[in-house]
Every structure is written in C-alpha cells, then in structure tokens.
Design a protein around this motif. Sequence first.
Motif, PDB file in Angstrom:
ATOM      1  N   UNK A  78       0.827  -1.210   0.000  1.00 42.20           N
ATOM      2  CA  UNK A  78       0.000   0.000   0.000  1.00 42.20           C
ATOM      3  C   UNK A  78       0.858   1.256   0.000  1.00 42.20           C
ATOM      4  N   UNK A  79       1.831   1.329   0.934  1.00 41.82           N
ATOM      5  CA  UNK A  79       2.552   2.598   1.051  1.00 41.82           C
ATOM      6  C   UNK A  79       3.553   2.807  -0.077  1.00 41.82           C
ATOM      7  N   UNK A  80       3.875   1.741  -0.807  1.00 43.21           N
ATOM      8  CA  UNK A  80       4.702   1.902  -2.002  1.00 43.21           C
ATOM      9  C   UNK A  80       3.857   2.264  -3.233  1.00 43.21           C
ATOM     10  N   UNK A 101      -2.596   3.807   6.580  1.00 42.63           N
ATOM     11  CA  UNK A 101      -3.317   5.030   6.239  1.00 42.63           C
ATOM     12  C   UNK A 101      -2.290   6.037   5.729  1.00 42.63           C
ATOM     13  N   UNK A 102      -2.516   6.576   4.552  1.00 42.06           N
ATOM     14  CA  UNK A 102      -1.657   7.631   4.025  1.00 42.06           C
ATOM     15  C   UNK A 102      -2.148   8.964   4.585  1.00 42.06           C
ATOM     16  N   UNK A 137       4.104  10.466   7.207  1.00 45.08           N
ATOM     17  CA  UNK A 137       3.418  10.515   5.915  1.00 45.08           C
ATOM     18  C   UNK A 137       2.471   9.342   5.749  1.00 45.08           C
ATOM     19  N   UNK A 138       2.709   8.277   6.503  1.00 47.90           N
ATOM     20  CA  UNK A 138       1.787   7.141   6.525  1.00 47.90           C
ATOM     21  C   UNK A 138       1.972   6.398   7.835  1.00 47.90           C
ATOM     22  N   UNK A 139       0.953   5.643   8.237  1.00 40.82           N
ATOM     23  CA  UNK A 139       0.992   4.877   9.483  1.00 40.82           C
ATOM     24  C   UNK A 139       0.378   3.502   9.285  1.00 40.82           C
ATOM     25  N   UNK A 140       0.858   2.537  10.048  1.00 34.44           N
ATOM     26  CA  UNK A 140       0.169   1.258  10.130  1.00 34.44           C
ATOM     27  C   UNK A 140      -1.119   1.456  10.931  1.00 34.44           C
ATOM     28  N   UNK A 141      -2.216   0.924  10.441  1.00 30.73           N
ATOM     29  CA  UNK A 141      -3.491   1.026  11.149  1.00 30.73           C
ATOM     30  C   UNK A 141      -4.189  -0.334  11.131  1.00 30.73           C
TER      31      UNK A 141
END
Length: 332
Positions: free
Chosen positions: A203-205, A229-230, A270-274
């Motif tokens: 996802x974050x890539x 979550x971005x 800039x993004x987090x694990x959720x």
Amino acid sequence: MRLGVYNAILHDRSLPEALKTIAGLGLTGIELNTGGFLPAKHIPNIDQILESDAARDDFLAIFEGTGVEIAGLNCNGNPLHPNPVIGDKHGNDVKRSIRLANRLGQNRVVTMSGLPGGEPGAKQVNWVVNAWNSAALDVIDYQFEIAAKYWKEVDQLARDNDVKVALELHPQNVVFNPATMRELIERTGATHVGVELDASHLFWQQMDPVAVVKDLGPLVFHAAAKDIRVNPYVAINGVLDNSFRKLREDEPRTNLGGDEWANEWPKNSTWDFVAVGKGHPAEYWAEFLKACHDVDPNMWVNIEHEDTSLGREEGLALACETLFKAAKIGNL
C-alpha cells in the motif's frame, strides 16, 4: 479462506491465553514467531522439539480442543546482514524454522529475503532505492549474488522438508516487489521459495495488493492482513520520508539483533500502520481475500496488528470485523 493472527501482538500473554483470545475473536489460526527480529515467545523449547517426539507432542497438545491451529511459522529478520551477529543468527533461524515446521506438521515458514551490504567488506546494509546510476545496479547485482547463494541452500532444505518458504515483500530487502521476487527465482531456480503477501508494505509503495496477487499467482504461498493510512503530510515529504528518531539507551526500544534497534516513528508521519479497515474498507479487503482464495482456497490470511492508537484486542477485534464482513461480501 482461513483467518488467523500473527502472534507477535499477543506476546504479552502465555500461549494458552493467546489461543483463548484468538478463539474468542472467531479466528482459527495462530502464526508463531520462531526467531529473527523477535524472540520465540510462545515456543521457547524449539531445540527440544526438534530432537524429542515427547516434547513435540506435548507442545502440540496445547492446541487440542482450543479451536485454533498453527497457521505457519514466522522468523522475519535479515539472514543476509553483513554483521554475522545478526546475519548468521537470522539465517540459522530460518533454517531451524524449516526443520521445526516439518516436525510440527506445518508447510509454511514466513521470513524476509534479507539485505547485504553494498560491497565486499561492508559492515552495514545498503538498500538502493532508485538505481538511476550504473554503480547502483552494480550494488544490486552484488547483493543478488549473495542472496542467490543463501536462498539456493534454503530452497533445497525446504524441499527436503516439504516446506514452502514465503518471503514478505518488504522494503530494505533484496526482494520487495514481484520483479525482485522473480529475479531471485531466476537466479536460484527455487521451487519452494515464494511470497507472503503482506498488503501493508505494498500500500505505502503505491502498489495494489490485489493486482500483485493476480500477477504472482501460484508464487503467493501465504498472506497477512495489515493496513496503512496515508496521511496529508505525504504531500510534503512523500512515502520515503526518513524523519525517524534514534531512541536513547534509557528509553524503551525493540532490539533487532546485535546493536540495532527500532527507531521512533516520525511525528508528522506521511503514513501509518493502522488496524485492518481504518485504511481500506471491507469492500477492498473482499477483493484481496478473493484474489488469495483464487490462488489457494486453503491459504492462511493472518492478521498482523501494529496500530499504536488501539489496544491489542481492540485492534484485533476491528480487523476481525472488517475481514468477516469482507468474507461475506466475497461469499468466501
């Protein structure tokens, strides 16, 4: 489709208590950590199990009547680290986990491909993020030579033990996307090394996990349900932001082997694990589950919870709610 939990989030309790928690959530599997970055909290007597049938049988008896079974072993780490204190230990943990899986009647071991230094004599890892210059490609070629030597050996061991090794597509590893996975297979001829499809790092890539599953097909051996979550700050620093803080020795921190430690997450991340469902809705996870099911109807999809805003059971409960809804949407 079989749903379980990667047990790291339940290392705060005993194995019987963890199994009770998992069963209470309506899940049926536990993926057990067996080394690498984290200690084997729920299976501390690995060496005894490898040698003694009685020790093995006593361990397996813990699961009887719980409604929860072992859903693979996990030893995520860096088996190619140039520091032998880390690399040799993690590399041996992978091999030991393969033998352990065979002893426990398991056929899946999850780990990472690893990352060496960028040249002979290097003491630290070197991940080339964007190989626009020729020297960077030379580094990657050197790293794949080291990786191929190790993974040829592991593939043979896995084949001998009737075990499939599933590599998480994780940044700061030689294998982090379908192209690098195929590169490793081409260099090794591996038949028992494939992919653990953890959606979060795709996802974050800016990758689409569903598209990746469809692209890799039978190379996907195992899966993890983990969301991200971005955040708005991505517009400023992008997804490759390195604003981490090195924690002091007197602060709580997680050892990653040798003298390496996890850093503090960026403040303006800039993004987090959720928790599963907070980044992508059940409708998306329905597509993900269906894609995995189409590859292998018996594939385990195990929840990995790293949402620091939620408690352990609270985060797992939200993930379960999302995945159960997704399974219903997908008629799985």
